[in-house]
Design an enzyme around this catalytic site. Structure first.
Site, mmCIF file in Angstrom:
data_model
loop_
_atom_site.group_PDB
_atom_site.id
_atom_site.type_symbol
_atom_site.label_atom_id
_atom_site.label_comp_id
_atom_site.label_asym_id
_atom_site.label_seq_id
_atom_site.Cartn_x
_atom_site.Cartn_y
_atom_site.Cartn_z
ATOM 1 N N SER A 119 0.827 -1.208 0.000
ATOM 2 C CA SER A 119 0.000 0.000 0.000
ATOM 3 C C SER A 119 0.856 1.250 0.000
ATOM 4 O O SER A 119 0.388 2.317 -0.374
ATOM 5 C CB SER A 119 -0.876 0.034 1.251
ATOM 6 O OG SER A 119 -1.660 -1.106 1.318
ATOM 7 N N HIS A 140 -2.017 -3.141 -6.812
ATOM 8 C CA HIS A 140 -2.620 -2.797 -5.528
ATOM 9 C C HIS A 140 -4.128 -3.032 -5.565
ATOM 10 O O HIS A 140 -4.883 -2.265 -6.154
ATOM 11 C CB HIS A 140 -2.300 -1.324 -5.203
ATOM 12 C CG HIS A 140 -2.697 -0.922 -3.832
ATOM 13 N ND1 HIS A 140 -3.325 0.260 -3.555
ATOM 14 C CD2 HIS A 140 -2.576 -1.559 -2.643
ATOM 15 C CE1 HIS A 140 -3.561 0.339 -2.256
ATOM 16 N NE2 HIS A 140 -3.114 -0.762 -1.684
ATOM 17 N N GLU A 152 -4.986 -0.719 -8.682
ATOM 18 C CA GLU A 152 -4.009 0.280 -9.144
ATOM 19 C C GLU A 152 -2.804 -0.488 -9.694
ATOM 20 O O GLU A 152 -2.262 -1.357 -8.999
ATOM 21 C CB GLU A 152 -3.567 1.172 -7.975
ATOM 22 C CG GLU A 152 -4.666 2.105 -7.489
ATOM 23 C CD GLU A 152 -4.248 2.958 -6.274
ATOM 24 O OE1 GLU A 152 -4.495 4.166 -6.300
ATOM 25 O OE2 GLU A 152 -3.681 2.410 -5.310
ATOM 26 N N ASN A 190 -4.603 5.778 -1.510
ATOM 27 C CA ASN A 190 -4.148 6.034 -0.133
ATOM 28 C C ASN A 190 -3.650 7.453 0.071
ATOM 29 O O ASN A 190 -3.700 7.983 1.181
ATOM 30 C CB ASN A 190 -3.087 5.015 0.291
ATOM 31 C CG ASN A 190 -3.749 3.720 0.716
ATOM 32 O OD1 ASN A 190 -4.892 3.715 1.162
ATOM 33 N ND2 ASN A 190 -3.058 2.619 0.571
HETATM 34 N N1 LIG Z 1 -5.515 -4.467 4.543
HETATM 35 C C1 LIG Z 1 -5.832 -3.784 3.446
HETATM 36 O O1 LIG Z 1 -6.933 -3.238 3.314
HETATM 37 C C2 LIG Z 1 -4.838 -3.697 2.308
HETATM 38 C C3 LIG Z 1 -5.285 -3.180 1.071
HETATM 39 C C4 LIG Z 1 -4.394 -3.151 -0.011
HETATM 40 C C5 LIG Z 1 -3.088 -3.587 0.148
HETATM 41 N N2 LIG Z 1 -2.674 -4.069 1.376
HETATM 42 C C6 LIG Z 1 -1.286 -4.552 1.455
HETATM 43 O O2 LIG Z 1 -1.328 -5.971 1.326
HETATM 44 C C7 LIG Z 1 -0.256 -6.545 2.088
HETATM 45 C C8 LIG Z 1 -0.830 -7.555 3.062
HETATM 46 O O3 LIG Z 1 -1.740 -6.907 3.914
HETATM 47 P P1 LIG Z 1 -2.885 -7.726 4.711
HETATM 48 O O4 LIG Z 1 -3.868 -6.710 5.158
HETATM 49 O O5 LIG Z 1 -3.325 -8.900 3.899
HETATM 50 O O6 LIG Z 1 -2.036 -8.241 5.971
HETATM 51 P P2 LIG Z 1 -2.303 -9.546 6.878
HETATM 52 O O7 LIG Z 1 -1.553 -9.312 8.135
HETATM 53 O O8 LIG Z 1 -3.763 -9.855 6.948
HETATM 54 O O9 LIG Z 1 -1.609 -10.727 6.030
HETATM 55 C C9 LIG Z 1 -0.232 -10.821 5.776
HETATM 56 C C10 LIG Z 1 0.109 -12.303 5.766
HETATM 57 O O10 LIG Z 1 1.422 -12.481 5.225
HETATM 58 C C11 LIG Z 1 1.972 -13.602 5.871
HETATM 59 N N3 LIG Z 1 3.422 -13.612 5.637
HETATM 60 C C12 LIG Z 1 4.384 -12.872 6.231
HETATM 61 N N4 LIG Z 1 5.601 -13.182 5.700
HETATM 62 C C13 LIG Z 1 5.373 -14.121 4.739
HETATM 63 C C14 LIG Z 1 6.211 -14.834 3.824
HETATM 64 N N5 LIG Z 1 7.520 -14.611 3.780
HETATM 65 N N6 LIG Z 1 5.628 -15.745 2.999
HETATM 66 C C15 LIG Z 1 4.290 -15.957 3.032
HETATM 67 N N7 LIG Z 1 3.441 -15.305 3.862
HETATM 68 C C16 LIG Z 1 3.977 -14.399 4.701
HETATM 69 C C17 LIG Z 1 1.562 -13.448 7.325
HETATM 70 O O11 LIG Z 1 1.645 -14.689 7.995
HETATM 71 C C18 LIG Z 1 0.120 -12.935 7.164
HETATM 72 O O12 LIG Z 1 -0.820 -13.992 7.197
HETATM 73 C C19 LIG Z 1 0.496 -5.385 2.733
HETATM 74 O O13 LIG Z 1 1.573 -5.034 1.901
HETATM 75 C C20 LIG Z 1 -0.559 -4.282 2.759
HETATM 76 O O14 LIG Z 1 0.005 -2.996 2.758
HETATM 77 C C21 LIG Z 1 -3.514 -4.144 2.446
#
Ligand SMILES: NC(=O)c1ccc[n+]([C@@H]2O[C@H](COP(=O)([O-])OP(=O)(O)OC[C@H]3O[C@@H](n4cnc5c(N)ncnc54)[C@H](O)[C@@H]3O)[C@@H](O)[C@H]2O)c1
Length: 294
Positions: A119, A140, A152, A190
């Protein structure tokens, strides 16, 4: 090279949604988590989401079964080595992403495209952890991925235009509407959304209104489908906190600075819906306004 097989790294909130949508759109998908327990949790949430779609009539039983058959889970990165495209959706921490990209770069052929769902981190910087900055983009998605139409697509100064065009085309094959944007922290959504969410927390801190009143104001006064504090609980307060810190670091503007209340809630483990508690308490059948002692 056309995209057939897609690797998704991370099966949390976003990775599970991405794996679901990509498999439902006809691609072979392998999704990787770090432990069998987390993988199981992620796959169960995909199963629940597929089932909900069947119940609502937006997916047939046959389509659900085909989607399931195209989707495999793993804890081993090796299983992603023959993917044409890898979408990374792990936690928003640069050191973790760096370690992952360095490993993936060794594992995958030079033709594999890498896409980060970050993000707020720099796509250009992440591309430098690999020997393929020309085959590196940002992709994204928005939460919940099966419902939100936007993606995006982020290009850096090093991205090959043909690779970029291929990823834009891939996004449309997922039934999404891609918007083209450049590698500026926060991209389009964002950049506009984060200051708004942080301002809602500041308004709460300053006693401008209660949690319910702030949410109702934006829902009923501006026609938003949900208020900013509910939205924060859905996005994840930990994720928002990481993003705000990164954006503040980049732009040095007060509007991106995380308010103290956000930091305290993250320190206390109140991450929002995913941890059962944020601005609302999700432990009962219906969310209740949380007592934050304000
Ligand atoms: N939450 C949102 O609304 C949102 C929206 C768009 C983008 N994002 C982006 O998406 C990404 C993930 O966010 P999220 O909200 O899903 O977080 P989350 O905490 O729900 O999930 C992240 C997952 O990644 C896993 N993980 C960590 N290291 C790893 C590895 N080396 N191999 C495999 N899995 C691994 C963790 O165990 C966890 O389950 C981030 O970069 C975030 O900025 C989030």
């Amino acid at each position: 090279m056309p995209i057939h097989k897609v690797g998704v790294v991370g099966c949390g909130l976003m990775g599970s949604g991405i794996a679901h949508v990509v498999a439902q759109s006809g691609f072979e998908v392998v999704v990787r988590e770090v432990t069998p327990e987390l993988l199981d949790k992620g796959l169960k949430s995909i199963e629940k989401s597929l089932q909900r779609m069947v119940e609502k009539g937006s997916l047939t039983d046959v389509e659900r079964d085909h989607t399931r058959s195209r989707l495999k889970g793993t804890t081993g990165l090796n299983d992603l080595k023959d993917a044409d495209l890898i979408i990374e959706a792990i936690i928003e921490q640069l050191p973790d992403k760096k370690a992952l990209y360095m490993e993936l770069d060794k594992l995958c052929p030079k033709t594999t495209i890498f896409a980060s769902n970050t993000s707020s981190l720099s796509i250009t910087e992440m591309a430098t952890f690999t020997g393929r900055p020309d085959r590196f983009v940002g992709l994204h998605f928005f939460n919940p991925v099966p419902i939100m139409k936007l993606v995006e697509v982020i290009r850096t100064i090093a991205t090959d235009p043909a690779v970029y065009a291929e990823v834009v085309e891939f996004s449309t094959r997922l039934g999404k509407t891609p918007v083209r944007t450049s590698d500026r922290t926060g991209f389009i959504v964002n950049r506009l959304l984060v200051p708004y969410l942080l301002d809602a927390i500041r308004a709460l801190e300053e006693g401008v209104g209660s949690i319910e009143d702030i949410d109702n104001s934006m829902k009923l006064g501006c026609g938003h489908p949900m208020g900013p504090l509910t939205l924060l609980d859905f996005v994840g307060l930990d994720t928002t906190y990481y993003i705000a810190n990164i954006m503040f670091e980049e732009y040095r503007e007060k509007r991106y600075a995380p308010p103290p209340l956000l930091r305290k809630m993250v320190q206390a483990g109140f991450f929002g819906k995913k941890s059962g508690r944020g601005f609302y308490d999700y432990s009962g059948p219906e969310p209740k306004v949380a007592d934050l002692g304000l």
